[in-house]
Design a protein around this motif. Structure first.
Motif, PDB file in Angstrom:
ATOM      1  N   VAL A 160     -49.957   0.185 -39.781  1.00 54.07           N
ATOM      2  CA  VAL A 160     -50.601  -0.433 -40.955  1.00 54.07           C
ATOM      3  C   VAL A 160     -50.128   0.254 -42.239  1.00 54.07           C
ATOM      4  O   VAL A 160     -49.784  -0.410 -43.229  1.00 54.07           O
ATOM      5  CB  VAL A 160     -52.150  -0.347 -40.823  1.00 54.07           C
ATOM      6  CG1 VAL A 160     -52.831  -0.833 -42.090  1.00 54.07           C
ATOM      7  CG2 VAL A 160     -52.622  -1.157 -39.624  1.00 54.07           C
ATOM      8  N   ILE A 161     -50.065   1.578 -42.197  1.00 54.49           N
ATOM      9  CA  ILE A 161     -49.624   2.317 -43.391  1.00 54.49           C
ATOM     10  C   ILE A 161     -48.149   2.027 -43.689  1.00 54.49           C
ATOM     11  O   ILE A 161     -47.741   1.905 -44.848  1.00 54.49           O
ATOM     12  CB  ILE A 161     -49.887   3.829 -43.221  1.00 54.49           C
ATOM     13  CG1 ILE A 161     -51.396   4.061 -43.159  1.00 54.49           C
ATOM     14  CG2 ILE A 161     -49.271   4.649 -44.350  1.00 54.49           C
ATOM     15  CD1 ILE A 161     -51.806   5.444 -42.722  1.00 54.49           C
ATOM     16  N   GLY A 162     -47.342   1.885 -42.637  1.00 53.02           N
ATOM     17  CA  GLY A 162     -45.930   1.529 -42.807  1.00 53.02           C
ATOM     18  C   GLY A 162     -45.784   0.172 -43.481  1.00 53.02           C
ATOM     19  O   GLY A 162     -44.927  -0.011 -44.361  1.00 53.02           O
ATOM     20  N   LEU A 163     -46.629  -0.789 -43.101  1.00 50.85           N
ATOM     21  CA  LEU A 163     -46.601  -2.112 -43.738  1.00 50.85           C
ATOM     22  C   LEU A 163     -46.992  -1.999 -45.218  1.00 50.85           C
ATOM     23  O   LEU A 163     -46.444  -2.705 -46.072  1.00 50.85           O
ATOM     24  CB  LEU A 163     -47.536  -3.077 -43.006  1.00 50.85           C
ATOM     25  CG  LEU A 163     -47.117  -3.471 -41.580  1.00 50.85           C
ATOM     26  CD1 LEU A 163     -48.156  -4.373 -40.934  1.00 50.85           C
ATOM     27  CD2 LEU A 163     -45.750  -4.160 -41.567  1.00 50.85           C
ATOM     28  N   LEU A 164     -47.930  -1.078 -45.502  1.00 54.05           N
ATOM     29  CA  LEU A 164     -48.309  -0.855 -46.914  1.00 54.05           C
ATOM     30  C   LEU A 164     -47.123  -0.313 -47.708  1.00 54.05           C
ATOM     31  O   LEU A 164     -46.898  -0.700 -48.863  1.00 54.05           O
ATOM     32  CB  LEU A 164     -49.467   0.138 -46.993  1.00 54.05           C
ATOM     33  CG  LEU A 164     -50.865  -0.410 -46.690  1.00 54.05           C
ATOM     34  CD1 LEU A 164     -51.874   0.727 -46.611  1.00 54.05           C
ATOM     35  CD2 LEU A 164     -51.294  -1.408 -47.782  1.00 54.05           C
ATOM     36  N   GLY A 165     -46.358   0.587 -47.064  1.00 53.21           N
ATOM     37  CA  GLY A 165     -45.147   1.127 -47.701  1.00 53.21           C
ATOM     38  C   GLY A 165     -44.162   0.007 -47.984  1.00 53.21           C
ATOM     39  O   GLY A 165     -43.528  -0.034 -49.058  1.00 53.21           O
ATOM     40  N   GLY A 166     -44.028  -0.918 -47.024  1.00 51.25           N
ATOM     41  CA  GLY A 166     -43.139  -2.074 -47.194  1.00 51.25           C
ATOM     42  C   GLY A 166     -43.599  -2.954 -48.341  1.00 51.25           C
ATOM     43  O   GLY A 166     -42.771  -3.456 -49.126  1.00 51.25           O
TER      44      GLY A 166
END
Lengths: 258, 262
Positions: A160-166
């Motif tokens: 989820v945090i990786g998607l936020l980074g994206g």
């Protein structure tokens, strides 16, 4: 030369046998009754909560960098709108689980290896054993199960945090609403993306906990061996992660893509 | 004076029974090519304090690790309470260990737990005690016994070497074992603390009526605690008797050893 090779093979086989015996002690103690709940909760806190910041930061940067790297190529193909989908599939199927597991191998396996190794050196494990208590149940079962529970949860949070980074990376150049971005991400994820990835992270967590415990519990009695236990736990756990990943992808392909 | 009183009290109040609780015959143990125990023979009677004296690396600690089943001997007889330790299953060994206390050289306190948790551990995990009031009472009793009641909520890292040994001793006696094995209880301590620990061992032995084997190379500790002394050299017992008999021994190795450590 032959004399050197044979003992090396012998040691390797002995190591396999010792790991098998350790695994069997672990399994027997899971079902022996008297599960150490308080120590399990403490280990979940140590393994999960204390690793969350590191996993979060790494995943955020990973999502951000992936989009920044992918974008020029996708633009060339006129496929910018595919960026959320590409990122979410890459993150959830492979990059999220593997990166999180590798970070956990570095942080958790080394810390378990060093902790148990130091307990061995200072005779704390022997003290537990001679007192009639069960060190495997208290030290090993709790840590392995805590790792097998917390690594999948850390992976989900990392995804989820990786998607936020994206999302942040996309908005550096384009303008995409939060809801549209996440809608596209979620719509592109199928059951067979999420489920096998989640299952393999349980095995990653198990391998991290098991290797850390095995290396620490069986370390030699000397201060140097604490460092050796921590170091070899990281190396062996990382290797196991890639082996499990290779097996998991074959099984997933057989089950869902043929 | 204090030492003499302790010794006198020790001798006079001691009513040793003839029952042999630890029997060792022809015990051998090697690590690789190094033969650490060559031929150990020892009988320890109920209520007896046997001190094993010897230089470092002679196999003293290996002997008591065999008694408690931490190491398996290569050859020889080893029975505790009449049962063969070498043939015991894990469960039998666990039951035996409840009756045997082991004080490690370093104290071996669990460093992630407070003193209270260290003492609670064997009560809740080994004796399976559930009543918190009873647990607290036992903890207070043993901490009072070792004179460290105020250290209850401290971490092991906050304790001095002598305090760690005392807490280690408290953790050993809290389950009221019938036998206590001491692995160099005074090593690394200053002479005053060493004497205090030796006298504490004796006091607790009288209070809990335990049988003890004390591994040491501290003659002062042996003087205070021993009913019988065994001198060990190169994996064998070379002499046995009271301290007075040892001091008058004609054996050159014994004489040289006692001269070196006195």
């Amino acid at each position: 030369m032959a004399e050197q090779v044979i003992p090396a093979w012998k040691r390797w086989l002995e190591g396999i046998g010792e790991q098998g015996a350790f695994f069997s002690r672990f399994v027997r103690n899971i079902f022996a009754g008297g599960f150490e709940w308080s120590e399990f909760v403490r280990q979940c806190y140590e393994i999960g909560y204390r690793s969350f910041t590191l996993v979060g930061i790494t995943s955020f940067i990973m999502g951000l960098v992936l989009i920044l790297q992918l974008r020029p190529t996708m633009v060339d193909f006129g496929a910018e709108s595919m960026l959320p989908r590409t990122l979410s599939i890459a993150l959830i199927r492979e990059i999220g689980p593997v990166i999180t597991a590798i970070i956990c191998a570095g942080k958790i396996a080394s810390s378990i290896g060093a902790e148990l190794g130091s307990m061995k050196v200072t005779e704390q494990i022997d003290a537990m054993e001679v007192s009639g208590a069960n060190p495997i149940q208290y030290l090993v079962v709790t840590r392995i199960i805590a790792a097998a529970v917390m690594v999948p949860l850390l992976t989900l949070l990392g995804d989820v945090i990786g998607l936020l980074g994206g999302f942040l990376a996309i908005n550096l150049t384009d303008e995409v609403s939060f809801f549209l971005y996440f809608n596209k991400c979620i719509a592109s994820i199928e059951f067979y993306d999420l489920f096998p990835a989640f299952i393999k992270t349980i095995f990653f967590g198990f391998a991290i906990g098991f290797v850390g415990c095995y290396k620490g519990y069986n370390s030699n009695k000397g201060t140097e061996s604490v460092g050796v236990a921590a170091n070899s736990a990281v190396v062996m756990a990382s290797l196991w992660i890639f082996v499990i990943d290779a097996i998991a992808v074959q099984i997933t392909n057989l089950l869902y893509y043929q | 004076m204090e030492k003499e009183t302790a010794q006198k009290y020790h001798r006079e109040s001691d009513t040793m029974e003839d029952e042999v609780v630890i029997h060792i015959k022809g015990l051998k143990k090697s690590f690789g090519n190094k033969e650490v125990l060559k031929n150990i023979n020892l009988d320890v009677k109920k209520g007896e304090n046997v001190v094993v004296l010897g230089r470092s690396g002679q196999g003293k600690s290996v002997t008591i690790q065999c008694i408690v089943g931490l190491l398996k001997p290569d050859e020889g007889e080893l029975t505790v309470f009449g049962e063969d330790v070498t043939e015991m299953s894990d469960d039998e060994l666990k039951q035996l260990r409840i009756k045997i206390g082991f004080l490690f050289q370093s104290g071996a306190l669990y460093d992630s737990m407070t003193v209270r948790e260290n003492l609670e551990f064997p009560l809740t995990r080994v004796l399976k005690m559930k009543d918190q009031a009873e647990i607290d009472q036992r903890i207070e009793e043993v901490l009072e016994g070792v004179g460290l009641l105020d250290a209850m909520d401290k971490m092991p890292s906050d304790l001095s070497g002598g305090m760690r040994k005392r807490i280690g001793l408290a953790r050993t006696i809290i389950v009221k074992p019938e036998i206590i094995l001491y692995d160099e209880p005074t090593t690394g301590l200053d002479p005053i603390t060493s004497r205090e620990i030796s006298e504490l061992i004796l006091t607790l032995q009288k209070k809990y009526k335990t049988t003890s084997i004390i591994i040491t190379h501290d003659l002062e500790c042996a003087k205070i605690t021993a009913d019988r002394i065994v001198v060990m050299n190169e994996g064998e017992y070379i002499a046995e008797g009271t301290l007075e008999e040892m001091l008058q021994s004609d054996n050159e190795l014994v004489k040289s050893f006692l001269r070196d450590i006195s």
